[in-house]
Scaffold this motif. Structure first.
Motif, PDB file in Angstrom:
ATOM      1  N   VAL A   1      -0.677   7.339  -7.490  1.00 10.01           N
ATOM      2  CA  VAL A   1       0.856   7.730  -7.131  1.00 10.01           C
ATOM      3  C   VAL A   1       1.201   6.325  -6.856  1.00 10.01           C
ATOM      4  CG1 VAL A   1       2.370   9.163  -6.218  1.00 10.01           C
ATOM      5  CG2 VAL A   1       0.299   9.930  -6.992  1.00 10.01           C
ATOM      6  N   ILE A   2       2.264   5.805  -7.749  1.00 11.77           N
ATOM      7  CA  ILE A   2       3.198   4.552  -7.249  1.00 11.77           C
ATOM      8  C   ILE A   2       4.649   5.080  -7.143  1.00 11.77           C
ATOM      9  CG2 ILE A   2       4.088   2.212  -7.753  1.00 11.77           C
ATOM     10  CD1 ILE A   2       1.266   2.086  -9.527  1.00 11.77           C
ATOM     11  N   LYS A 171      11.553   7.091   9.766  1.00 16.13           N
ATOM     12  CA  LYS A 171      10.158   6.108  10.464  1.00 16.13           C
ATOM     13  C   LYS A 171       8.821   7.097  10.267  1.00 16.13           C
ATOM     14  CE  LYS A 171       8.797   3.620  14.300  1.00 16.13           C
ATOM     15  NZ  LYS A 171       9.137   3.185  15.655  1.00 16.13           N
ATOM     16  N   ALA A 172       9.025   8.304  10.540  1.00 11.81           N
ATOM     17  CA  ALA A 172       7.696   8.949  10.372  1.00 11.81           C
ATOM     18  C   ALA A 172       7.665   9.312   9.100  1.00 11.81           C
ATOM     19  CB  ALA A 172       8.132  10.664  10.905  1.00 11.81           C
ATOM     20  N   ALA A 173       8.426   9.292   8.048  1.00 12.68           N
ATOM     21  CA  ALA A 173       8.123   9.260   6.784  1.00 12.68           C
ATOM     22  C   ALA A 173       7.504   8.238   6.032  1.00 12.68           C
ATOM     23  CB  ALA A 173       9.253   9.872   5.930  1.00 12.68           C
ATOM     24  N   GLN A 178       2.611   5.250   4.245  1.00 15.18           N
ATOM     25  CA  GLN A 178       1.833   4.267   4.369  1.00 15.18           C
ATOM     26  C   GLN A 178       0.218   4.798   4.889  1.00 15.18           C
ATOM     27  OE1 GLN A 178       2.574   0.838   4.092  1.00 15.18           O
ATOM     28  NE2 GLN A 178       0.191   0.797   4.168  1.00 15.18           N
ATOM     29  N   ALA A 179       0.209   5.845   5.592  1.00 17.43           N
ATOM     30  CA  ALA A 179      -0.959   6.469   5.633  1.00 17.43           C
ATOM     31  C   ALA A 179      -1.378   7.014   4.242  1.00 17.43           C
ATOM     32  CB  ALA A 179      -0.950   7.518   6.621  1.00 17.43           C
ATOM     33  N   ALA A 180      -0.707   7.856   3.529  1.00 18.65           N
ATOM     34  CA  ALA A 180      -1.336   8.318   2.397  1.00 18.65           C
ATOM     35  C   ALA A 180      -1.578   6.921   1.285  1.00 18.65           C
ATOM     36  CB  ALA A 180       0.038   8.943   1.561  1.00 18.65           C
ATOM     37  N   ALA A 181      -0.783   5.995   1.232  1.00 17.17           N
ATOM     38  CA  ALA A 181      -1.127   4.838   0.510  1.00 17.17           C
ATOM     39  C   ALA A 181      -2.526   4.137   1.014  1.00 17.17           C
ATOM     40  CB  ALA A 181      -0.261   3.561   0.610  1.00 17.17           C
ATOM     41  N   ASP A 182      -2.720   4.302   2.576  1.00 17.93           N
ATOM     42  CA  ASP A 182      -4.002   3.644   2.733  1.00 17.93           C
ATOM     43  C   ASP A 182      -5.238   4.719   2.382  1.00 17.93           C
ATOM     44  OD1 ASP A 182      -2.780   1.359   4.032  1.00 17.93           O
ATOM     45  OD2 ASP A 182      -2.819   2.310   5.985  1.00 17.93           O
ATOM     46  N   LYS A 183      -4.935   5.840   2.697  1.00 19.89           N
ATOM     47  CA  LYS A 183      -5.994   6.972   2.013  1.00 19.89           C
ATOM     48  C   LYS A 183      -6.291   6.657   0.729  1.00 19.89           C
ATOM     49  CE  LYS A 183      -7.123  11.788   1.988  1.00 19.89           C
ATOM     50  NZ  LYS A 183      -6.618  12.893   2.244  1.00 19.89           N
TER      51      LYS A 183
END
Length: 187
Positions: A1-2, A171-173, A178-183
């Motif tokens: 997903v991009i 900021k939380a979103a 970013q966390a989802a992209a890292d995962k």
């Protein structure tokens, strides 16, 4: 997903509460309306106080009159015969309406009056009541202005808090994205 875009809206800068309240107070029409009412009330108060002071009036009047009429014969009451020359009018006053108008515009009968009148208000209860009413209205307008300023400050404070809450949500979103992209990258 991009993701299709990378956050098109930049986060707003931090706004200082004091400056925001001052700016809001400068541009609110209800405060201008209260200020206009206060100015009108001040004029009414000064007028009521002036009515309590002694006054002097100078009166000056200038007028023209047009006089004319017909000569009336004076009769002797015993004989009923007209007495010649008993009631002679000056030539400018003999005649009818035309002579009167000519006399008026010719300035034949001018009148000037001058006088001075003094007013000493001893018990002017109405003026005292008006002055007291103006003082009461002044206090009411001061309270209205204070209440409006407090309401405006509360609105600005609530808006700034809502803006800060939105900033923290964004900021939380962003952190979640970013966390989802890292995962996703780690999988």
């Amino acid at each position: 997903v991009i993701p299709a875009d990378a956050g098109a809206v930049a986060p707003p800068s931090v706004i200082e509460l004091k400056l925001a309240v001052e700016e809001a107070l400068r541009h609110r029409p209800e405060l201008r309306a209260i200020d206009g009412n206060a100015e009108g009330n001040e004029v009414a108060r000064r007028q009521a106080e002036d009515a309590l002071k002694p006054g002097m009036n100078l009166v000056l009047s200038y007028s023209l009159a047009g006089l004319a009429g017909r000569e009336r014969a004076v009769t002797d009451p015993l004989t009923g015969i007209a007495i010649p020359g008993a009631n002679l009018l000056p030539p400018s006053a003999q005649g009818g309406f035309g002579t009167s108008v000519t006399s008026l515009f010719g300035g034949n009968y001018q009148s000037v009056q001058a006088g001075v009148s003094f007013d000493f208000p001893l018990h002017n209860r109405k003026a005292r009541a008006d002055a007291a009413d103006a003082a009461i209205v002044k206090k009411q307008l001061e309270f209205m202005r204070t209440r409006a300023e407090q309401s405006i400050a509360a609105d600005v404070r609530n808006s700034l808090q809502a803006l800060e809450t939105a900033r923290q949500r964004r900021k939380a979103a962003d952190s979640g994205a970013q966390a989802a992209a890292d995962k996703l990258a780690s999988e």
